[in-house]
Design a protein around this motif. Structure first.
Motif, PDB file in Angstrom:
ATOM      1  N   MET A   1       6.205  -3.923 -10.596  1.00  0.00           N
ATOM      2  CA  MET A   1       5.823  -3.640  -9.233  1.00  0.00           C
ATOM      3  C   MET A   1       6.390  -2.299  -8.783  1.00  0.00           C
ATOM      4  N   ALA A   2       7.680  -2.220  -8.501  1.00  0.00           N
ATOM      5  CA  ALA A   2       8.210  -1.014  -7.875  1.00  0.00           C
ATOM      6  C   ALA A   2       9.043  -0.194  -8.838  1.00  0.00           C
ATOM      7  N   THR A  67      -1.082   3.461  -5.315  1.00  0.00           N
ATOM      8  CA  THR A  67      -0.791   2.050  -5.581  1.00  0.00           C
ATOM      9  C   THR A  67      -2.075   1.242  -5.457  1.00  0.00           C
ATOM     10  N   TRP A  69      -1.755  -2.592  -5.939  1.00  0.00           N
ATOM     11  CA  TRP A  69      -1.367  -3.941  -5.532  1.00  0.00           C
ATOM     12  C   TRP A  69      -1.105  -4.032  -4.041  1.00  0.00           C
ATOM     13  N   GLU A  70      -0.644  -2.947  -3.425  1.00  0.00           N
ATOM     14  CA  GLU A  70      -0.283  -3.009  -2.020  1.00  0.00           C
ATOM     15  C   GLU A  70      -1.473  -3.307  -1.109  1.00  0.00           C
ATOM     16  N   ASP A 120       0.450  -7.424 -10.135  1.00  0.00           N
ATOM     17  CA  ASP A 120      -0.483  -6.684  -9.285  1.00  0.00           C
ATOM     18  C   ASP A 120      -1.717  -7.525  -8.969  1.00  0.00           C
ATOM     19  N   ASN A 309      12.322   2.096  -2.518  1.00  0.00           N
ATOM     20  CA  ASN A 309      11.075   2.830  -2.678  1.00  0.00           C
ATOM     21  C   ASN A 309       9.986   2.126  -1.892  1.00  0.00           C
ATOM     22  N   ASN A 311       7.377   0.279  -2.571  1.00  0.00           N
ATOM     23  CA  ASN A 311       7.060  -1.112  -2.880  1.00  0.00           C
ATOM     24  C   ASN A 311       8.124  -2.064  -2.354  1.00  0.00           C
ATOM     25  N   GLU A 312       9.367  -1.687  -2.533  1.00  0.00           N
ATOM     26  CA  GLU A 312      10.476  -2.558  -2.156  1.00  0.00           C
ATOM     27  C   GLU A 312      10.555  -2.787  -0.645  1.00  0.00           C
ATOM     28  N   LEU A 314       8.204  -3.564   1.163  1.00  0.00           N
ATOM     29  CA  LEU A 314       7.300  -4.678   1.492  1.00  0.00           C
ATOM     30  C   LEU A 314       7.919  -6.051   1.254  1.00  0.00           C
ATOM     31  N   GLU A 376       3.993   0.892   4.415  1.00  0.00           N
ATOM     32  CA  GLU A 376       4.778  -0.270   4.003  1.00  0.00           C
ATOM     33  C   GLU A 376       5.681  -0.753   5.135  1.00  0.00           C
ATOM     34  N   GLY A 455       5.257  -0.783  -9.236  1.00  0.00           N
ATOM     35  CA  GLY A 455       4.023  -0.734  -8.467  1.00  0.00           C
ATOM     36  C   GLY A 455       3.047   0.208  -9.110  1.00  0.00           C
TER      37      GLY A 455
END
Length: 456
Positions: A1-2, A67, A69-70, A120, A309, A311-312, A314, A376, A455
């Motif tokens: 992910m991230a 990205t 997946w977000e 993802d 970062n 992703n984190e 979220l 995010e 991510g």
């Protein structure tokens, strides 16, 4: 992910100066007022969807820059927002994006499928499952339920009993970095999806898979049913006996949510009650630090050291949403969870005061804008306000027999090129054999795999 990111010194200084100079107050939030929570959620999601450019001319619906997946996380928050507020402003963008990225009905779109991880794809499946459970309006080619089933079918076909006795690898393809890892979010996410499909459809096959996934995780260092520690990853090369023990909130959240659905599906069996309570206890103790008062959520591995970062950022918002639904599915947890959601929302409201337009930052416990701005941050802000609405309204996900009307397709995704085998029946050997993996358990870490939470 991230992948890891750093708050560099110059940016930290600029953020501090901006926070001091900022004159906008956060949201005026009355935590006891549903209307006040709706207004806060409306403000947060306005910023979220303003930053989403998937509906712009020439843009790709559902795809966020840098990205894939977000997009699933963004739409999941928007669907929950719609359900709790009745505001349809963003429904068209959500529906178009959800269908555009559906691929052949299993969220393996050809433009991105060659580099996706199982985690993802899983997030889009959970978004589709959320649409199913909250009776989100039907739109486009694929029903929301069939999309969730398509993700489930392609992922269980990747279940890998040839290494570590089972488990889902982090990555789908052997050429991807991280293919040799089996991680908590991929397996926990599939566990949650299976549990939710069992709850919604009452199909025992999904429940059997949920049991199988959970039991396999518990046979490895990924999940301890004694301490209820959730590790981040295990490595195929050493038979999944050692763990990368980074502590991320969403790893816990996905297992708590799956256990809550299984608790409800099984009418409150002891196994799932114990799992919910054990996981919840560690989550509330770990991610609501006492130094911030004990009721404000923090992503402890990155926020204090300023290395989060995109992703984190979220993770805690996703976890807040899962905790809210857990409080409804397992009523005995309500009084534990509600103060945590409320305290976090009040702090987030105070900290969403940036850029003279109520932009949200990363850290809520500061109760002031920390100088960070991004989609995010806005998604997590939306999540915490909507989570409080879910808890306040005691929103219960529907099932196929309690109002759900999304069309089922149990074979969705089974013809996908990334699916190597068909869904197999679960045997007693599957359940027992996984237990022998614990014989090789050792407690040494394989390092802080900060690059693990990736991510795309």
């Amino acid at each position: 992910m991230a992948r890891p990111g750093v708050w560099h010194g110059w940016r930290q200084l600029v953020a501090a100066l901006l926070a001091v100079a900022n004159l906008v107050h956060g949201f005026d939030l009355d935590i006891s007022s549903t209307e006040s929570l709706k207004n806060a959620a409306s403000t947060a999601i306005y910023g979220q969807m303003h930053l989403y450019q998937g509906n712009a001319s020439g843009a790709i619906p559902g795809k966020l820059p840098g990205t894939w997946w977000e997009g699933g996380a963004l739409f999941m928050a928007a669907i929950e927002y719609w359900h709790e507020t009745g505001d349809t402003t963003y429904n068209n963008e959500v529906s178009v994006g959800m269908q555009w990225q559906a691929g052949d009905g299993d969220y393996m779109p050809s433009n991105w499928s060659s580099y996706l991880g199982n985690d993802d794809q899983m997030f889009w499946g959970l978004a589709a499952m959320t649409a199913t459970e909250l009776q989100y309006p039907a739109y486009g080619t694929y029903s929301w339920l069939s999309l969730a089933q398509g993700v489930f079918n392609t992922q269980v076909a990747r279940w890998d009993p040839t290494t570590c006795g089972g488990g889902l690898r982090w990555q789908i393809w052997a050429y991807e970095a991280g293919y040799n890892l089996k991680n908590a979010i991929s397996n926990g996410g599939l566990f949650q999806l299976a549990a939710r499909l069992a709850y919604y459809t009452h199909n025992a096959t999904y429940a059997e898979w949920a049991e199988k996934i959970f039991d396999w995780c518990a046979s490895t260092p990924l999940l301890s049913t004694e301490t209820w520690n959730v590790a981040d990853s295990v490595e195929v090369g050493n038979n999944c006996t050692t763990q990368g023990n980074n502590q991320w909130s969403y790893n816990y959240g996905t297992f708590i949510s799956g256990a809550a659905y299984m608790y409800n599906y099984t009418n409150g069996t002891e196994k799932w009650e114990k799992a919910v309570n054990g996981l919840l206890g560690v989550t509330l103790k770990t991610f609501f630090p006492t130094q911030y008062g004990g009721n404000i959520m923090s992503e402890i591995l990155c926020e204090p050291t300023e290395i989060c970062n995109a992703n984190e950022i979220l993770f805690k918002g996703l976890t807040a949403a899962w905790l809210a639904f857990t409080s409804v599915l397992v009523p005995s947890t309500y009084d534990q969870i509600l103060p945590k959601l409320q305290g976090s929302a009040e702090a987030a409201a105070a900290s969403c005061s940036g850029n003279n337009n109520n932009s949200c930052g990363v850290r809520w416990y500061t109760k002031a804008w920390d100088g960070w701005t991004g989609i995010e941050e806005q998604i997590s802000g939306t999540n915490i306000f909507v989570a409080n609405l879910v808890a306040a309204n005691r929103t219960r996900p529907v099932t196929a027999t309690t109002g759900g009307n999304s069309t089922s397709d149990p074979t969705a995704g089974q013809d996908d090129h990334s699916t190597s085998t068909q869904l197999a029946a679960i045997t007693t050997g599957d359940k027992v054999g996984a237990g022998f993996l614990t014989a090789g358990f050792v407690t040494s870490w394989i390092g802080l795999l900060v690059w693990m939470v990736i991510g795309t």
